[in-house]
Design an enzyme around this catalytic site. Structure first.
Site, PDB file in Angstrom:
ATOM      1  N   CYS A  87      25.121  30.266  11.547  1.00  0.00           N
ATOM      2  CA  CYS A  87      24.675  29.674  12.600  1.00  0.00           C
ATOM      3  C   CYS A  87      24.720  30.707  14.078  1.00  0.00           C
ATOM      4  CB  CYS A  87      25.595  28.432  13.288  1.00  0.00           C
ATOM      5  SG  CYS A  87      25.622  27.277  12.084  1.00  0.00           S
ATOM      6  N   HIS A 105      28.834  23.318  15.785  1.00  0.00           N
ATOM      7  CA  HIS A 105      27.717  22.811  14.658  1.00  0.00           C
ATOM      8  C   HIS A 105      28.365  21.734  14.013  1.00  0.00           C
ATOM      9  CE1 HIS A 105      24.718  23.492  11.485  1.00  0.00           C
ATOM     10  NE2 HIS A 105      24.691  22.276  11.813  1.00  0.00           N
ATOM     11  N   HIS A 107      28.291  18.500  11.050  1.00  0.00           N
ATOM     12  CA  HIS A 107      27.500  17.659  10.449  1.00  0.00           C
ATOM     13  C   HIS A 107      28.152  16.140  10.312  1.00  0.00           C
ATOM     14  CE1 HIS A 107      26.391  21.229   7.631  1.00  0.00           C
ATOM     15  NE2 HIS A 107      25.812  21.211   8.821  1.00  0.00           N
ATOM     16  N   GLU A 129      29.225   3.018  27.816  1.00  0.00           N
ATOM     17  CA  GLU A 129      30.335   3.602  28.753  1.00  0.00           C
ATOM     18  C   GLU A 129      30.350   5.263  28.533  1.00  0.00           C
ATOM     19  OE1 GLU A 129      33.329   3.598  31.500  1.00  0.00           O
ATOM     20  OE2 GLU A 129      31.647   2.474  30.965  1.00  0.00           O
TER      21      GLU A 129
END
Length: 216
Positions: A87, A105, A107, A129
């Site tokens: 990443c 990042h 999952h 909210e």
């Protein structure tokens, strides 16, 4: 915690904070297996979690450190045979173009389901909210409960680095949903909103529309 040379660092230092958060995210189901990634910027140093490591077992010495230009400053011990997160190019986009202080990042299963249930290229919801916990970078303020949250959905690719153009293109928000993968988020509020919106969809309700029950 292991007998690390970094054990005397403060708890909020990236070398200690990243492993601690990854353990927390693992127990939340956001970074199962070796999936997901995280990075934190401290002054001129960018700390990056390794690739292919069980997130709940990560140690402070496992992190990579580089500068904003991509120059490696500190590496994990060679005996660990670790690789920098795939990443990393996406993290650097956030640092260079958004002045981010950290990038996550995940999952999350809720985020994955949102990419499957929302047709098109955007996730939308309103009148929930926790929308108030999402910061609008364009307007430099937090969203209001009755505003619409819009998160782009981008197509997944075999390699994380190939997502860079899609991540960069045309959106001022803080998050992206990666189709069939997860999210790069302001995490807890986003995950809650994806969860509620998915449940609303499955119950036949429309998260994108507000219905005033008093006028029904």
């Amino acid at each position: 915690m292991s007998c690390s040379i970094f054990k005397d660092l403060p708890e909020d230092h990236p070398r200690r904070l990243i492993p601690a958060l990854c353990r927390q995210f693992y127990h939340l189901g956001w970074v199962t297996g070796t999936g997901g990634g995280m990075s934190i910027k401290l002054n001129n140093e960018i700390y990056i979690a390794p690739s292919g490591v069980q997130k709940e077992r990560m140690q402070p010495e496992d992190l990579f450190v580089q500068d904003i230009d991509g120059k490696d400053l500190q590496m994990p011990p060679e005996i660990r045979e670790l690789k920098k997160s795939q990443c990393t190019p996406l993290f650097m986009l956030a640092y260079r173009h958004r002045n981010a202080g950290a990038v996550i990042h995940t999952h999350s299963q809720h985020a994955v389901m949102a990419t499957l249930l929302w047709p098109g290229k955007t996730f939308r919801c309103t009148h929930l909210e926790m929308i108030k916990g999402v910061y609008d970078d364009a307007d430099k303020r937090y969203l209001q409960y009755d505003e619409q949250l819009v998160v782009p959905i981008i197509e997944n690719t075999p390699h994380e680095r190939d997502l860079a153009d899609s991540m960069y293109a045309g959106h001022d928000g803080a998050s992206r949903l990666q189709c069939r993968s997860g999210q790069t988020p302001r995490s807890e509020c986003s995950d809650y909103l994806f969860s509620i919106a998915v449940e609303m969809k499955m119950a036949g309700l429309d998260p994108e529309t507000f219905v005033d029950a008093s006028k029904a």
